[in-house]
Design a protein around this motif. Structure first.
Motif, PDB file in Angstrom:
ATOM      1  N   ASP A 168      52.526   0.367  -4.803  1.00 53.79           N
ATOM      2  CA  ASP A 168      51.219  -0.173  -4.426  1.00 53.79           C
ATOM      3  C   ASP A 168      51.230  -0.342  -2.918  1.00 53.79           C
ATOM      4  O   ASP A 168      52.106  -1.029  -2.367  1.00 53.79           O
ATOM      5  CB  ASP A 168      50.996  -1.534  -5.079  1.00 53.79           C
ATOM      6  CG  ASP A 168      50.756  -1.450  -6.576  1.00 53.79           C
ATOM      7  OD1 ASP A 168      50.770  -0.343  -7.121  1.00 53.79           O
ATOM      8  OD2 ASP A 168      50.564  -2.515  -7.198  1.00 53.79           O
TER       9      ASP A 168
ATOM     10  N   ASP B  61      47.445   2.687  -5.779  1.00 50.68           N
ATOM     11  CA  ASP B  61      48.089   2.078  -6.940  1.00 50.68           C
ATOM     12  C   ASP B  61      49.274   2.958  -7.329  1.00 50.68           C
ATOM     13  O   ASP B  61      49.099   4.113  -7.705  1.00 50.68           O
ATOM     14  CB  ASP B  61      47.077   1.984  -8.085  1.00 50.68           C
ATOM     15  CG  ASP B  61      47.661   1.410  -9.370  1.00 50.68           C
ATOM     16  OD1 ASP B  61      48.897   1.222  -9.458  1.00 50.68           O
ATOM     17  OD2 ASP B  61      46.886   1.136 -10.302  1.00 50.68           O
TER      18      ASP B  61
ATOM     19  N   GLY C  29      46.312  -9.949 -12.824  1.00 54.17           N
ATOM     20  CA  GLY C  29      46.287 -10.219 -11.394  1.00 54.17           C
ATOM     21  C   GLY C  29      45.606 -11.543 -11.131  1.00 54.17           C
ATOM     22  O   GLY C  29      44.660 -11.923 -11.833  1.00 54.17           O
TER      23      GLY C  29
ATOM     24  N   THR D 212      42.369  -7.421  -3.442  1.00 53.50           N
ATOM     25  CA  THR D 212      42.655  -8.226  -4.620  1.00 53.50           C
ATOM     26  C   THR D 212      43.234  -7.337  -5.710  1.00 53.50           C
ATOM     27  O   THR D 212      43.092  -6.114  -5.683  1.00 53.50           O
ATOM     28  CB  THR D 212      41.402  -8.971  -5.108  1.00 53.50           C
ATOM     29  OG1 THR D 212      41.790  -9.973  -6.049  1.00 53.50           O
ATOM     30  CG2 THR D 212      40.384  -8.046  -5.740  1.00 53.50           C
ATOM     31  N   GLU D 213      43.909  -7.959  -6.675  1.00 51.78           N
ATOM     32  CA  GLU D 213      44.650  -7.243  -7.712  1.00 51.78           C
ATOM     33  C   GLU D 213      44.087  -7.577  -9.088  1.00 51.78           C
ATOM     34  O   GLU D 213      44.153  -8.725  -9.515  1.00 51.78           O
ATOM     35  CB  GLU D 213      46.139  -7.619  -7.652  1.00 51.78           C
ATOM     36  CG  GLU D 213      46.375  -9.125  -7.638  1.00 51.78           C
ATOM     37  CD  GLU D 213      47.803  -9.563  -7.906  1.00 51.78           C
ATOM     38  OE1 GLU D 213      48.726  -8.736  -7.875  1.00 51.78           O
ATOM     39  OE2 GLU D 213      47.988 -10.779  -8.165  1.00 51.78           O
ATOM     40  N   ARG D 214      43.563  -6.610  -9.789  1.00 46.31           N
ATOM     41  CA  ARG D 214      43.099  -6.877 -11.160  1.00 46.31           C
ATOM     42  C   ARG D 214      44.287  -7.062 -12.095  1.00 46.31           C
ATOM     43  O   ARG D 214      44.269  -7.913 -12.996  1.00 46.31           O
ATOM     44  CB  ARG D 214      42.209  -5.750 -11.668  1.00 46.31           C
ATOM     45  CG  ARG D 214      41.639  -6.032 -13.048  1.00 46.31           C
ATOM     46  CD  ARG D 214      40.723  -4.930 -13.542  1.00 46.31           C
ATOM     47  NE  ARG D 214      40.208  -5.245 -14.858  1.00 46.31           N
ATOM     48  CZ  ARG D 214      40.841  -4.969 -15.997  1.00 46.31           C
ATOM     49  NH1 ARG D 214      42.028  -4.355 -15.961  1.00 46.31           N
ATOM     50  NH2 ARG D 214      40.310  -5.296 -17.159  1.00 46.31           N
TER      51      ARG D 214
ATOM     52  N   SER E  91      50.000  -5.497  -3.781  1.00 47.77           N
ATOM     53  CA  SER E  91      49.710  -5.308  -5.191  1.00 47.77           C
ATOM     54  C   SER E  91      48.219  -5.063  -5.408  1.00 47.77           C
ATOM     55  O   SER E  91      47.371  -5.766  -4.857  1.00 47.77           O
ATOM     56  CB  SER E  91      50.150  -6.550  -5.972  1.00 47.77           C
ATOM     57  OG  SER E  91      49.817  -6.437  -7.338  1.00 47.77           O
ATOM     58  N   ASN E  92      47.911  -4.050  -6.228  1.00 45.15           N
ATOM     59  CA  ASN E  92      46.526  -3.728  -6.557  1.00 45.15           C
ATOM     60  C   ASN E  92      46.504  -2.871  -7.807  1.00 45.15           C
ATOM     61  O   ASN E  92      47.552  -2.427  -8.276  1.00 45.15           O
ATOM     62  CB  ASN E  92      45.838  -3.013  -5.391  1.00 45.15           C
ATOM     63  CG  ASN E  92      46.362  -1.607  -5.180  1.00 45.15           C
ATOM     64  OD1 ASN E  92      45.806  -0.632  -5.692  1.00 45.15           O
ATOM     65  ND2 ASN E  92      47.458  -1.480  -4.418  1.00 45.15           N
ATOM     66  N   SER E  93      45.326  -2.618  -8.343  1.00 43.20           N
ATOM     67  CA  SER E  93      45.220  -1.854  -9.583  1.00 43.20           C
ATOM     68  C   SER E  93      43.996  -0.963  -9.588  1.00 43.20           C
ATOM     69  O   SER E  93      42.891  -1.410  -9.267  1.00 43.20           O
ATOM     70  CB  SER E  93      45.151  -2.796 -10.790  1.00 43.20           C
ATOM     71  OG  SER E  93      44.945  -2.067 -11.988  1.00 43.20           O
TER      72      SER E  93
ATOM     73  N   GLY F 201      48.680  -7.450 -12.051  1.00 46.33           N
ATOM     74  CA  GLY F 201      49.734  -7.848 -11.133  1.00 46.33           C
ATOM     75  C   GLY F 201      50.840  -6.827 -11.019  1.00 46.33           C
ATOM     76  O   GLY F 201      50.764  -5.709 -11.540  1.00 46.33           O
ATOM     77  N   GLU F 202      51.903  -7.248 -10.345  1.00 43.12           N
ATOM     78  CA  GLU F 202      53.001  -6.340 -10.056  1.00 43.12           C
ATOM     79  C   GLU F 202      53.782  -5.970 -11.318  1.00 43.12           C
ATOM     80  O   GLU F 202      53.961  -6.780 -12.227  1.00 43.12           O
ATOM     81  CB  GLU F 202      53.941  -6.970  -9.036  1.00 43.12           C
ATOM     82  CG  GLU F 202      53.301  -7.178  -7.678  1.00 43.12           C
ATOM     83  CD  GLU F 202      54.291  -7.702  -6.676  1.00 43.12           C
ATOM     84  OE1 GLU F 202      55.242  -6.964  -6.347  1.00 43.12           O
ATOM     85  OE2 GLU F 202      54.118  -8.844  -6.217  1.00 43.12           O
TER      86      GLU F 202
END
Length: 456
Positions: free
Chosen positions: A71, A49, A132, A113-115, A91-93, A117-118
């Motif tokens: 990311d 991240d 996300g 998967t992304e919690r 993209s991810n978190s 977003g960008e």
């Protein structure tokens, strides 16, 4: 996700894309390559991240854009002559559980998967990040030229994913302001197929608290080795719910499988044992009523709970899962991993590394806790904590033989050198009657590494 990924020197060490900038860089690269060569895996995937710093949890301020962090999905192949064989912006978190990355069994596809977003142009705080909504599939077949093969939109704020044993379905849990969802999407021939959504409230998982979703938050989903069942952790209620998956692959249905089990406080992540007889949860123990970091992060050790699963031959209505006990680990555990033979368990513990250096609760060292596990009885014994320097370690994994354990390190401390910066902390597992861990060193990687997965 714009800007340079790394400095030239770190590129030389981590990516093998340029000549080493110094004798020290060459020596560091050689040491990292030597460590990786010992790992039993065809591929190693690490997700990073680039938006968060370790202190962001306390300040809500994102990393300066001039830092150039991104990311990033990074792929390493231990048998290659390069440390890193490929990378791609995805993209991810880090705000999710360390369960947002999975590799297919053949190592040809990575799912992310992304919690959140960008980061938008000019965004500098956590509140600037949008929800996300995407699940990504990345084609790794050409290790030097990774390719985004497909993307599917899912419910907002996805928290975790799990790949089915046959590799043809991905389960994801999301928590929108209105509901918590389990979603199952098929994946065949490089493309996502039908997406099916299940509201947990319709599956008898409800809450009555005056909070979003009645206080229900799902933070983990995991497929049973048989492919018949799913486990979902409801960390805000200290519970785990189990579901049977029925119907055709492209039209799955879920129904409750046995009883919901109460476990330790804040069961953030969980894993089925390899033989499918037990389910283990890593219980962080946070106080969700607290309004600040000091109040939320516990000052007592985290725990593991062990659930003995019902007989799969029993009907879903009569199936009964039993809590069999567990063990303490260390302060603020996040990731959990079980060795391939099912006899060892490890948690990755942040300790006080999430606090700013001026805090009385700040620790320079995080840790890995190693525990023994009896697959037949579910008995668990803590063996030892193994400290190492670095901030916000979260995800971890054993290699294919169980001879090594890898833990991600999000960020180094300001005064730390490359050997204690972001990357993979690697341990040799010394097996025997009482296994131990022997630190081999750190493989440096881009800022923000927070989960790792391996393909055999």
């Amino acid at each position: 996700m714009k800007g340079p990924i790394l400095t030239a020197a770190t590129l030389a060490i981590s990516f093998g894309l340029a000549a080493p900038q110094s004798m020290q860089a060459a020596e560091d690269a050689q040491a990292a390559s030597s460590i990786l060569s010992r790992i039993s895996a065809s591929r190693i995937a690490v997700i990073s991240d680039g938006d968060f710093l370790a202190r962001t949890y306390g300040t809500a301020k994102l990393a300066p854009q001039k830092a150039g962090y991104r990311d990033l999905l990074t792929i390493m192949s231990p048998g290659s002559d390069k440390i890193v064989t490929g990378s791609i912006p995805i993209s991810n978190s880090v705000t999710s559980a360390p369960e947002i990355l999975a590799l297919s069994e053949d190592g040809q596809t990575a799912f992310v998967t992304e919690r959140l977003g960008e980061r938008p142009e000019g965004g500098n705080s956590v509140s600037d990040l949008p929800p996300g909504r995407r699940l990504f599939a990345v084609d790794l077949s050409d290790g030097a030229a990774l390719r985004l093969s497909d993307t599917v939109e899912i419910e907002a704020f996805p928290e975790a994913l799990s790949l089915s044993p046959d590799g043809e379905s991905v389960a994801v849990v999301s928590n929108t302001p209105e509901a918590s969802f389990v979603q199952i999407v098929t994946y065949r021939n490089g493309r996502f197929g039908r997406l099916t959504r299940f509201d947990l409230a319709d599956l008898e998982v409800r809450g009555s608290a005056p909070d979003p979703r009645g206080g229900v938050t799902a933070t983990n989903v995991h497929w049973h080795p048989s492919g018949r069942f799913l486990a979902v952790n409801i960390n805000t209620q200290n519970r785990v719910a189990f579901f049977e998956v029925t119907g055709a692959d492209d039209a799955p249905m879920l129904r409750p499988w046995g009883n919901v089990v109460e476990v330790g406080a804040d069961p953030f992540v969980g894993r089925f044992a390899p033989d499918g007889r037990h389910y283990l949860t890593a219980n962080w123990g946070r106080n969700f009523a607290a309004k600040n970091l000091e109040g939320r992060i516990p000052q007592t050790p985290s725990t593991i709970s062990v659930i003995r699963l019902a007989d799969p031959a029993a009907s879903p209505q009569s199936a009964r899962h039993d809590l069999r006990g567990g063990a303490e680990t260390d302060l603020s555990s996040e990731g959990i991993a079980i060795s391939p033979d099912g006899r060892m368990v490890a948690t990755v513990n942040m300790r006080g590394t999430a606090f700013p250096p001026g805090s009385a609760r700040f620790h320079r060292n995080a840790s890995v806790t190693l525990l023994s596990f009896d697959p037949a009885t579910g008995a668990m014994t803590k063996l030892a904590d193994y400290p190492f320097e670095g901030s916000l370690p979260e995800g971890g994994a054993f290699d294919d033989t169980g001879d090594h354990f890898l833990a991600t390190v999000f960020q180094g401390h300001d005064s730390a050198g490359p050997e204690a910066g972001p990357g993979l902390e690697v341990f040799r597992v010394e097996k025997g009657d009482r296994p131990t861990l022997n630190r081999l060193g750190r493989v440096p990687l881009p800022h923000g590494a927070h989960h790792v997965d391996l393909a055999p």
